[in-house]
Scaffold this active site. Sequence first.
Site, PDB file in Angstrom:
ATOM      1  N   ARG A 184      -8.200  12.622  12.203  1.00 23.63           N
ATOM      2  CA  ARG A 184      -6.774  12.318  12.401  1.00 23.63           C
ATOM      3  C   ARG A 184      -5.925  13.589  12.310  1.00 23.63           C
ATOM      4  O   ARG A 184      -6.188  14.453  11.480  1.00 23.63           O
ATOM      5  CB  ARG A 184      -6.325  11.265  11.383  1.00 23.63           C
ATOM      6  CG  ARG A 184      -7.067   9.959  11.623  1.00 23.63           C
ATOM      7  CD  ARG A 184      -6.631   8.877  10.704  1.00 23.63           C
ATOM      8  NE  ARG A 184      -5.234   8.516  10.926  1.00 23.63           N
ATOM      9  CZ  ARG A 184      -4.556   7.680  10.139  1.00 23.63           C
ATOM     10  NH1 ARG A 184      -5.152   7.157   9.090  1.00 23.63           N
ATOM     11  NH2 ARG A 184      -3.307   7.385  10.401  1.00 23.63           N
ATOM     12  N   SER A 209       7.649   9.584  11.623  1.00 25.23           N
ATOM     13  CA  SER A 209       6.531   9.351  10.698  1.00 25.23           C
ATOM     14  C   SER A 209       6.998   9.410   9.244  1.00 25.23           C
ATOM     15  O   SER A 209       7.511  10.438   8.788  1.00 25.23           O
ATOM     16  CB  SER A 209       5.444  10.406  10.927  1.00 25.23           C
ATOM     17  OG  SER A 209       4.587  10.441   9.803  1.00 25.23           O
ATOM     18  N   ASP A 259       2.482  -0.877  11.895  1.00 25.32           N
ATOM     19  CA  ASP A 259       1.177  -1.373  11.455  1.00 25.32           C
ATOM     20  C   ASP A 259       0.932  -2.824  11.862  1.00 25.32           C
ATOM     21  O   ASP A 259      -0.186  -3.338  11.716  1.00 25.32           O
ATOM     22  CB  ASP A 259       1.045  -1.237   9.928  1.00 25.32           C
ATOM     23  CG  ASP A 259       0.980   0.235   9.520  1.00 25.32           C
ATOM     24  OD1 ASP A 259       0.679   1.086  10.381  1.00 25.32           O
ATOM     25  OD2 ASP A 259       1.248   0.538   8.350  1.00 25.32           O
ATOM     26  N   GLN A 290       5.016   9.340   6.771  1.00 24.22           N
ATOM     27  CA  GLN A 290       4.082  10.200   6.034  1.00 24.22           C
ATOM     28  C   GLN A 290       4.533  11.656   6.106  1.00 24.22           C
ATOM     29  O   GLN A 290       4.530  12.374   5.099  1.00 24.22           O
ATOM     30  CB  GLN A 290       2.673  10.042   6.594  1.00 24.22           C
ATOM     31  CG  GLN A 290       2.118   8.643   6.381  1.00 24.22           C
ATOM     32  CD  GLN A 290       0.750   8.437   6.995  1.00 24.22           C
ATOM     33  OE1 GLN A 290       0.239   9.308   7.698  1.00 24.22           O
ATOM     34  NE2 GLN A 290       0.159   7.281   6.743  1.00 24.22           N
ATOM     35  N   GLY A 329      -4.935   8.138   5.396  1.00 25.93           N
ATOM     36  CA  GLY A 329      -4.018   9.130   5.973  1.00 25.93           C
ATOM     37  C   GLY A 329      -2.802   9.308   5.081  1.00 25.93           C
ATOM     38  O   GLY A 329      -2.308  10.431   4.893  1.00 25.93           O
ATOM     39  N   ARG A 376      -5.771   2.222  18.091  1.00 29.03           N
ATOM     40  CA  ARG A 376      -5.536   0.762  18.023  1.00 29.03           C
ATOM     41  C   ARG A 376      -5.127   0.157  19.362  1.00 29.03           C
ATOM     42  O   ARG A 376      -5.214  -1.059  19.524  1.00 29.03           O
ATOM     43  CB  ARG A 376      -4.489   0.440  16.957  1.00 29.03           C
ATOM     44  CG  ARG A 376      -5.030   0.604  15.561  1.00 29.03           C
ATOM     45  CD  ARG A 376      -4.027   0.235  14.488  1.00 29.03           C
ATOM     46  NE  ARG A 376      -4.646   0.383  13.180  1.00 29.03           N
ATOM     47  CZ  ARG A 376      -3.980   0.560  12.051  1.00 29.03           C
ATOM     48  NH1 ARG A 376      -2.666   0.609  12.063  1.00 29.03           N
ATOM     49  NH2 ARG A 376      -4.626   0.674  10.904  1.00 29.03           N
ATOM     50  N   LYS A 399       0.829  -1.207   0.000  1.00 36.13           N
ATOM     51  CA  LYS A 399       0.000   0.000   0.000  1.00 36.13           C
ATOM     52  C   LYS A 399       0.870   1.267   0.000  1.00 36.13           C
ATOM     53  O   LYS A 399       0.621   2.188  -0.779  1.00 36.13           O
ATOM     54  CB  LYS A 399      -0.936  -0.018   1.226  1.00 36.13           C
ATOM     55  CG  LYS A 399      -1.847   1.205   1.335  1.00 36.13           C
ATOM     56  CD  LYS A 399      -3.131   0.869   2.073  1.00 36.13           C
ATOM     57  CE  LYS A 399      -2.959   0.766   3.569  1.00 36.13           C
ATOM     58  NZ  LYS A 399      -2.868   2.079   4.244  1.00 36.13           N
ATOM     59  N   SER A 400       1.867   1.292   0.874  1.00 34.65           N
ATOM     60  CA  SER A 400       2.728   2.485   0.940  1.00 34.65           C
ATOM     61  C   SER A 400       3.400   2.735  -0.409  1.00 34.65           C
ATOM     62  O   SER A 400       3.483   3.874  -0.881  1.00 34.65           O
ATOM     63  CB  SER A 400       3.828   2.289   1.989  1.00 34.65           C
ATOM     64  OG  SER A 400       3.284   2.264   3.261  1.00 34.65           O
TER      65      SER A 400
HETATM   66  C1  S3P Z   1       2.812   4.980   6.154  1.00 32.56           C
HETATM   67  C2  S3P Z   1       3.438   5.359   7.315  1.00 32.56           C
HETATM   68  C3  S3P Z   1       2.984   4.961   8.658  1.00 32.56           C
HETATM   69  C4  S3P Z   1       2.035   3.781   8.599  1.00 32.56           C
HETATM   70  C5  S3P Z   1       0.992   3.964   7.537  1.00 32.56           C
HETATM   71  C6  S3P Z   1       1.629   4.088   6.166  1.00 32.56           C
HETATM   72  C7  S3P Z   1       3.335   5.438   4.852  1.00 32.56           C
HETATM   73  O1  S3P Z   1       2.288   6.051   9.249  1.00 32.56           O
HETATM   74  O2  S3P Z   1       1.424   3.578   9.849  1.00 32.56           O
HETATM   75  O3  S3P Z   1       0.110   2.850   7.524  1.00 32.56           O
HETATM   76  O4  S3P Z   1       2.946   4.880   3.813  1.00 32.56           O
HETATM   77  O5  S3P Z   1       4.158   6.366   4.856  1.00 32.56           O
HETATM   78  P1  S3P Z   1       3.036   7.255  10.023  1.00 32.56           P
HETATM   79  O6  S3P Z   1       3.811   8.043   9.035  1.00 32.56           O
HETATM   80  O7  S3P Z   1       1.940   8.046  10.637  1.00 32.56           O
HETATM   81  O8  S3P Z   1       3.923   6.581  11.032  1.00 32.56           O
END
Ligand code: S3P
Length: 431
Positions: free
Chosen positions: A124, A169, A316, A171, A96, A347, A22-23
Amino acid sequence: MTSLTFKGPGQFLGALVPPGDKSISHRALLFGALSEGLSVYENFLESEDCLCLLNVLRMMGVEIEKQPGSTTVSVRGVGLGGLKPPSKELYLGNSGTAMRLLLGVLAGQHFEASLTGDPSLSSRPMRRVTDPLKQMGAQIKGKENANFAPLTIRGGNLRGIDFNNRLASAQVKSALLFAGMFAEGETKILEPVASRDHTERFLRASGAKFKQDGPLLVIEKSDRLSPFQTKIPGDISSAAFFITGAAMTEGSNVLVKDVGLNPTRTGILQVLKRMGAEIEVTVTQEIPEPMGEIRVKGGRLHGTEIAREEIPALVDELPVLMVAMSLAEDESLISGAEELRVKETDRIRSMVHNLKRVGASIEELPDGCLVKGVSELQGGVVQSFGDHRTAMSLAVASLRSRGEIVVEGTDCIATSYPVFEQHFSHLLKVR
Ligand code: S3P
């Protein structure tokens, strides 16, 4: 509301090819869109989260084709400055990652866009991204100082900043790396603890002006990104449900094929091995993303501790690890995991509440949980709270449950793993 019933006890036996990561699928779409030319990605994850991002990129003028009956997508990039102003709100569903990464891209565009999401996404925290992007020069408006969607962003005229990614993070880091490609001067990001590095790998492969010196990432304004073709590895976070289920059940034997083995994502394998699991890994590809096979054989696990520094590489997977801990010998402890409280649901709360209901001995802590292993669960009715990973983790708990586990609210599974139920039935052997 849909629900699914998982009859226990059972084992997992057989081979699994998990769906695309997914990422990486999110990043593939964004890099494809910003490149000049055609990018082709095999094994793209067609889940609701990724399809939301695909849809909003189309709304901004990017041509994206999915070949019928295959998981290959072709993205005709418009270049770094080529996105068109959208005529409607950009709806990002439950994702997110899509919202935070897209904010970084839109911070570099000279137009206004509004971003919305479902009730979970709208609750969020976004200031972790909107604050540094504002500091770079983007104008962003939204509830509580741009902390919650709906958000309106007007980008352009960015300048680089120095940023410490204290939350570890990926993200946030990725949003700033995207914005950094549009900013005057250098954008420097320090990562005291490494988070997943998929964006960095895409930056290198696309020829962006990016360099890394240990924990310091530096990005400069880039003129153009080159398109490329790649196969997206299977998602280790999806495979984790079957890896953990197999590891904690005597007699299980599962081979996971074509799965991502990026070391910033494989923390779960280290933890399960520490708990006594029999796991063998074979790497078949290193670049751009490590990929290969994982063989897991089931057995008795013992308790372990997971502390803050280990969290980013398995963030995750903590819900399903809580299931394994609930059924391991001795006590286990998770600490330093307060970020779990701001995922698709809280969670820590969702897993502690549900695991208690099915017979586990688990206590909530502000930043994790304390678990005393039991030899089997009793079963019962549990709730997903709209969170895909809570739902799938509880399905796995049924492998060591005397009675069935009914998971209520399973629609959300489609956000990351639309074929979870089929894969579960394919591998399950009920005892
Ligand atoms: C992700 C980063 C993680 C992860 C999320 C996917 C990403 O979140 O929990 O499911 O694809 O960069 P955080 O950046 O909030 O840690």
